[in-house]
Design an enzyme around this catalytic site. Structure first.
Site, PDB file in Angstrom:
ATOM      1  N   TYR A 135      44.840  66.026  43.596  1.00 51.62           N
ATOM      2  CA  TYR A 135      43.678  64.525  43.663  1.00 51.62           C
ATOM      3  C   TYR A 135      42.233  64.878  42.739  1.00 51.62           C
ATOM      4  CZ  TYR A 135      46.511  61.602  47.159  1.00 51.62           C
ATOM      5  OH  TYR A 135      46.859  60.455  47.181  1.00 51.62           O
ATOM      6  N   GLU A 220      66.615  71.939  62.471  1.00 53.47           N
ATOM      7  CA  GLU A 220      66.766  70.913  61.331  1.00 53.47           C
ATOM      8  C   GLU A 220      65.789  69.944  61.003  1.00 53.47           C
ATOM      9  OE1 GLU A 220      69.884  69.773  59.705  1.00 53.47           O
ATOM     10  OE2 GLU A 220      69.186  68.725  58.101  1.00 53.47           O
ATOM     11  N   ASP A 273      72.379  70.083  61.698  1.00 51.29           N
ATOM     12  CA  ASP A 273      73.162  69.306  61.229  1.00 51.29           C
ATOM     13  C   ASP A 273      74.270  69.830  61.158  1.00 51.29           C
ATOM     14  OD1 ASP A 273      72.084  67.346  62.066  1.00 51.29           O
ATOM     15  OD2 ASP A 273      71.711  66.430  60.537  1.00 51.29           O
TER      16      ASP A 273
END
Lengths: 392, 561
Positions: A135, A220, A273
């Site tokens: 920024y 996860e 997963d």
């Protein structure tokens, strides 16, 4: 430390305790951890000054200055060590960032720009986040990933961990469970509350870490993490800690996992997963990533184990076929790529699981377990796995 | 008037040539030699205007069946109003000699002209020959003679000059010296050629009014665009397009507009007719300052080009956008020689309204060709902007560290290295030094490219040299870049040149040789393969060799000290 113990009986953790003992034993037998580089502020300042001095000297000779960076994203520069994970070889190939080439001049200038900002931060003993740096000149940097990449390049170039550059990053990770600590600014944090706590931005600065946890579970996905919180998992299996990096983990989440391992030598498990992406994320926690291999010693936890969801669980638990998802071409490519990685050879059970996935040509999300029962994950799946050692 | 008559005869000859050649092959380039010689035949005591004899001699592969009397009759019918005397030398003279096995013919034009007028005529003829030679690269055009006691001699079109075949037996000479003066650039050049991009031909619709005037058939326009000089080997070189030249050619590859002629093509006064300049942040303004005395091939239309975007460094090189517009016409029936000749002026008369009618088609075709030609330029401009934008960031960053350092030895060393007394001067020196390194790169010294790179690792890759890959992959400037064989390049009329290879043709006519003075050999008159050319070729071959090695070597094989 006094936490309300509502968890299972002590015998529940027998296998976990044995696992922990074996981990500590292997640590004692192992090569031991490599000494970590602790760079002082003055060393960082001198390193930056040396770079500037070289550039000025080149210019005085009418030669276009350039910066030499290690090739961080090249497998040829990576070696695998079971006890560390992926790390850069000592004399790796490099690339030149030239000041007089249209392709790299902008990068050359941006590296100098961030170097000058780091110089000021270190000099004034202040910290800034990567976002803060971005920024300062959005137009110049273009996007956040440019800043992130350059900071990693600088960290690699100076051979100094990022925190010594006085650059922090906003954490995206969450943590909950049997853990308390004091942040650098003195804030006392207790993670036992029902809501999760954000992973601190300054892991280096946290102190007085305390826990009675029997294990640390890395989750996860945020959705699964929240589900476990809702199911009161931390209390049901107390004492334990759960943490999520919300997908690919950020540096702070990885640093915190590493710190918890270093401090408590807890058994650490992953719940991802049953797909190539989930395996990739697990590998990042365990063995590190290609891009950050130069800092592997500070980030990797090779003792991490794969708890679930295993591809073999799909058949074992009779997960309905219609909840499975076919592997895409991209998934196949990812799976092939992971199977070729150096660490797979020392993980025969992982390899077997990945081969099952390849054979099934299907993947499963953790949520697939909810088709068996809505709280099957927290009530049956995880407790059973943890109690009977269902990890690999 | 004489210039116009000579040019019309030349047109007639070339149309005949082209017609005959097309019967053998439409795609083959025209081959032959053509001589225009102007000599004063007035006795010295006679007052002006003087009497001049212009000899036009030509020899080509396709003039074997030319019947001189019919040919002359055809020409005479076209030159109504011409006050001079047109003769065909005796029957014995024609075909008396063979030139390299080619039959040759002569026509003589006798006029009375004042020397200044004739001088101006000479410039027009010379320019016409030069313009024509650009697209008929296998025809050698010799122009010489003596006017007002001054001997001159020039040859356009030489063997082995690089050529790009365009279409229908039309080629394009690609040596950049035809389009810009040597030394036009600030930077050293490696490639001395242009690389024309051929656009797609567009079928122009002919309005009924024009069709009724005799333009019944298919009219096509094919654009070709190129940037001159070629900067493909210097992608980081600062350059800007400073001008755009439009060359308009009609059927048979003949200039549609005579040099210095007021033409009716007002469409080109509209700057945006051919091209959307804004697309490349450019603006165009017509440039009427085209001088016949210029030794370059002169465009029919010229524009000044300015950039909207930024002010360019003073040392930035200039490039010219060359746009060739090839207009061709195919009638329903085979045209007679005189009809084909008449088509040229008919086309010029009606082309303006045809172009207006087909503006979007023409612009589309031109835009495609120019886009491709400018793509490289555009990329280079972007690259240059990136480089320039990086300097202030780098400078202020270095200055920030140096000025903010509390280590006096470091500060002193930095200032001392750049010989600066204070940080303000240090900033200036830094800026200058960065600019200097960019400038040096743009100079692209081949020796510099051979220097071993400082390297701490045997395996090192450079970021930012894709341009070199491009240059080689794009086969920029393949082969040699020969200079044309040309007497006294850049000196033209009014200078005595060295011996030329067209003497056999001259000997066909009377061509009295009266030399005035024996000036020094023109330094630019070296032919292809001469020492200067060899130097350029060596440089080019060295460059290609360096690039090939660089690319072949790949990472890790770069020479190390």
């Amino acid at each position: 430390m006094a936490f309300a113990l509502m968890g299972p009986e002590a015998s529940f953790f027998r296998v976990l305790d044995q696992h922990r003992v074996s981990l500590i034993q292997s640590l004692k037998e192992g090569p031991g951890e490599a000494p970590r580089k602790e760079a002082s502020s003055s060393e960082v300042l001198v390193s930056i000054e040396n770079i500037i001095q070289d550039i000025v000297t080149s210019l005085a000779r009418n030669e276009a200055p350039f910066l030499t960076l290690d090739n961080r994203s090249n497998w040829e520069n990576i070696k695998f060590e079971d006890s560390v994970g992926l790390q850069m070889i000592p004399h790796c190939s490099t690339k030149k960032i030239k000041s007089d080439s249209a392709q790299s001049a902008q990068r050359f200038a941006l590296i100098l720009k961030i170097l000058s900002m780091i110089y000021k931060l270190v000099q004034s003993n202040t910290y800034a986040t990567k976002r803060d740096i971005y920024y300062t000149d959005i137009q110049l940097f273009g996007n956040q990933s440019v800043v992130d990449n350059i900071i990693n390049d600088i960290s690699c170039m100076l051979k100094v961990p990022r925190r010594y550059l006085h650059i922090l990053s906003t954490s995206k990770g969450l943590i909950a469970g049997n853990l308390s600590y004091i942040e650098e600014d003195g804030t006392k944090v207790n993670c036992t509350c029902s809501t999760a706590v954000a992973v601190p931005s300054n892991i280096q600065g946290i102190r007085n870490l305390a826990t009675d946890a029997k294990f640390l579970l890395i989750v996860e996905k945020d959705a699964t993490f929240q589900r476990l919180l809702d199911d009161n998992f931390c209390n049901k299996l107390s004492p334990c800690i759960i943490i999520t990096g919300k997908g690919v983990p950020d540096l702070n989440t990885r640093l915190l996992v590493k710190k918890l391992w270093d401090t408590f030598h807890l058994p650490i498990f992953t719940l991802v997963d049953a797909d190539p992406h989930g395996i990739e994320i697990m590998c990042i926690y365990k063995y590190g990533s290609l891009a950050m291999s130069f800092e592997a010693h500070n980030l990797t936890v090779p003792t991490i184990r794969w708890l679930g969801l295993l591809p073999s669980d799909i058949e074992r638990l009779n997960i309905p076929k219609d909840t499975l998802i076919p592997l895409t071409k991209r998934d196949q490519m990812k799976l092939d790529s992971i199977l070729k990685r150096p660490y797979v050879t020392c993980q025969p059970f992982w390899k077997k699981e990945m081969e099952i996935m390849a054979e099934l040509k299907m993947k499963a999300e953790i949520q697939a377990l909810t088709f068996i029962s809505s709280d099957y994950l927290s009530r049956v799946y995880l407790p059973n796995k943890l109690q009977f050692g269902g990890w690999i | 008037m004489e210039a116009r008559a000579v040019c019309e005869i030349l047109k007639y000859v070339i149309i005949h040539w082209k017609k005959e050649a097309a019967e053998l092959s439409r795609k083959a380039l025209l081959e032959g030699e053509l001589l225009v010689s102007i000599e004063e035949s007035t006795p010295k005591h006679r007052a002006d205007p003087s009497h001049y004899v212009t000899t036009i001699a030509f020899a080509g592969s396709a003039c074997g069946d030319l019947v001189p009397k019919q040919f002359l009759k055809g020409i005479q019918s076209l030159l109504s109003g011409f006050s001079g005397k047109l003769t065909w030398p005796s029957e014995e003279a024609h075909c008396a000699q063979d030139l390299a096995g080619l039959a040759s013919f002569q026509i003589k034009i006798e006029v009375d002209e004042k020397p200044p007028t004739l001088m101006a005529d000479c410039l027009v003829i010379k320019q016409f020959l030069h313009r024509t030679s650009i697209v008929h690269p296998k025809v050698r055009f010799h122009f010489g003679g003596e006017v007002n006691g001054i001997l001159f001699k020039e040859t356009f079109g030489v063997e082995k000059e690089p050529v790009v075949k365009l279409l229908n037996g039309i080629g394009l000479l690609t040596s950049q010296h035809h389009y810009m003066r040597p030394g036009f650039l600030g930077a050293q050049q490696v490639c001395s050629r242009i690389h024309p991009v051929l656009g797609h031909p567009v079928l122009l619709s002919i309005p009924d009014e024009e069709a009724n005037m005799g333009l019944l058939g298919q009219l096509t326009l094919t654009p070709a665009a190129a940037l001159c000089p070629c900067h493909k080997l210097h992608p980081d070189q600062t350059s800007r397009i400073s001008a755009a030249f439009v060359f308009l050619y009609g059927p048979s590859g003949l200039p549609l507009i005579f040099p210095n002629q007021e033409h009716p093509l007002t469409v080109f006064k509209d700057n945006s007719y051919l091209f959307d300049w804004k697309k490349y942040h450019l603006r165009a303004a017509p440039n009427s300052n085209i001088s016949l005395e210029d030794d370059l091939v002169l465009p029919d239309v010229s524009y000044w080009i300015e950039s909207h975007e930024r002010s360019w460094p003073q040392d930035s090189d200039q490039q010219i956008l060359l746009l060739f517009l090839m207009v061709d016409f195919q009638g329903g029936f085979p045209a007679q020689l005189t009809e084909a000749w008449g088509l040229q002026s008919l086309l010029l008369t009606h082309l303006n309204s045809i172009l207006l009618e087909n503006q979007s088609l023409v612009q589309g075709a031109v835009q495609t060709a120019v886009d491709q030609a400018l793509e490289q330029h555009h990329r280079r401009v972007k690259a240059q902007q990136k480089l320039q934008a990086s300097i202030p960031v780098a400078v202020s960053s270095i200055l920030s560290v140096v000025a903010g350092s509390t280590r006096s030895s470091f500060r002193a060393l930095c200032l001392q290295t750049l010989q600066a007394v204070d940080t303000q001067e240090f900033r200036r020196r830094l800026h200058e030094a960065f600019q200097m390194t960019l400038h040096q790169r743009s100079m692209c010294d081949p020796k510099k490219q051979q220097l071993p790179e400082p390297s701490s690792s045997a395996e090192e890759r450079e970021e930012g040299d894709e341009s070199l890959d491009e240059a080689l992959a794009g086969s920029c400037c393949p082969g040699e870049a020969p200079r044309p064989k040309r007497s006294c390049q850049g000196e033209g009329v009014g200078r005595k040149a060295q011996a030329a290879s067209w003497l056999p043709l001259l000997s066909l006519g009377e061509a009295p040789q009266r030399s005035i003075g024996t000036g020094p050999t023109c330094s630019q008159a070296r032919g292809w393969g001469g020492p200067e050319t060899r130097g350029e070729d060596t440089l080019w071959l060295q460059e290609v060799s360096n690039l090939s090695e660089w690319l072949r070597a790949g990472p890790g094989s770069r020479p190390v000290p």
